[in-house]
Design an enzyme around this catalytic site. Sequence first.
Site, short mmCIF file in Angstrom:
data_model
loop_
_atom_site.label_atom_id
_atom_site.label_comp_id
_atom_site.label_asym_id
_atom_site.label_seq_id
_atom_site.Cartn_x
_atom_site.Cartn_y
_atom_site.Cartn_z
N TYR A 144 -0.44 -5.27 2.05
CA TYR A 144 -2.24 -4.35 2.57
C TYR A 144 -2.60 -5.55 1.31
CZ TYR A 144 -7.27 -3.26 1.48
OH TYR A 144 -8.24 -3.05 2.12
N ASP A 239 0.92 -12.25 -3.77
CA ASP A 239 0.10 -11.15 -3.86
C ASP A 239 -0.41 -10.83 -4.70
OD1 ASP A 239 -2.33 -9.87 -4.15
OD2 ASP A 239 -2.25 -9.36 -1.54
N LYS A 267 -7.55 -6.04 -9.26
CA LYS A 267 -6.83 -4.98 -10.24
C LYS A 267 -7.49 -5.50 -11.61
CE LYS A 267 -5.67 -2.78 -6.20
NZ LYS A 267 -5.74 -3.29 -5.10
#
Length: 428
Positions: A144, A239, A267
């Site tokens: 994702y 990522d 995050k």
Amino acid sequence: MLYQRSSALFADAQNYIPGGVNSPVRAFKSVGGTPIFISKAEGAYIYDEDGRSYVDYINSWGPMIIGHTHPDVLNATVEQMKKGFSFGTPTELETEIAKLITSVVPNIDMVRMVNSGTEACMSAIRLARGYTNRDKIVKFEGCYHGHSDAFLIKAGSGAATFGNPNSPGVTQGTAKDTLLAEYNNLESVKALFEQNNGEIAAIIVEPIAGNMGCVVPQEGFLEGLRTLCTENGALLIFDEVMTGFRQAMGGAQERLNIAADIVTFGKVIGGGFPVGAFAARAEIMNHLAPLGPVYQAGTLSGNPIAMRAGYTTLNIINNDRDLFNRIDATTETLSKEIHTILNEKGIANHINQFGSMMSVFFTEANEINNFEDVATKCNHETFNKFFHHLLTNEVYIAPSGYETWFISDAIKDAEINKTLEAVRSFEL
Ligand SMILES: *Cc1c(COP(=O)(O)O)cnc(C)c1O
């Protein structure tokens, strides 16, 4: 009733917010039941609207790595707020956080701040395309990279949970430039490079995957991607929205000793505030506006309050040389003990763990290496029972078998014991 007020709040929310939530996985759709509404958090615990507390293994999906409402972050952020909320001008603080990030993350000279991991990944592929003058990207099934169009092709967790990996609204034109490969399968990537000779701008990958549950890169997989990119003039994008400042200060690049060309963050980098970032060598970042032709912008990018929370959080992590050892050890203890307890009960399981990420898979398989394994070899009904059992026992893990646990430094022996106690009383 355990979740009386949560149920009422959820019923009300559904009238005004699609599905009652502002991000799909929060709706508990795959595990069933009513999402619990949280009113506050501190340290290792979150507190719901019915007055119950939970040991938190979601930690806002990763950001709260030093625990909730850390006093130093709280104080620094409140002090920053008194000076104003947003200016839309450069601030010294932005250079300070950029200096810190570039000093601890390998292979980058410059960083651009954005407001989410989605924005970071979306901008990273635009930059890669602009830099290479090529259109296509390779992504892995189950990885994702946020919800921008180019990535909503067999994306993990949220999308997988809902069984609509190819979202309506993504055009054929966009989809055709996203090539799909299988995680931990180098041959599937080689085949794509052969079929699309000279057209691939970049490979984007979660170096340690967390969005199909925790799936660990096998020996040689990431090294192979590095070689393929170098040989074919494509960029390797790590990522690190999940792994950055979690697997090491320098992320997976440092921990696995593999150099990426572009790195994305989210995050942890915002300490709980909406922050993302992407970074690369100067030679690549120079292509970005206003220096170069690749456009990218943001009204609230580099927002001082978010920067202060992120900067303070990153400094706390950076100045605590033992932090990663501690959270890794906690996670190792949890995974080993849970595995043993489930085995003793005769409940088939396999746990993937890497650093402070882990997932419990209910399966007879000895290995879970890609999305297909998670989707076809794991019993998600058992996972859902496990989830609700833990929740009833005041332990809160992500509400989907396609997610990872995020261990924070606030999780200590008392919380570990409470968690293991809950697992001990689990019955099929
Ligand atoms: C969470 C996540 C994203 C998306 O970040 P948002 O802040 O939710 O937009 C992208 N990539 C990875 C690996 C993630 O875990």
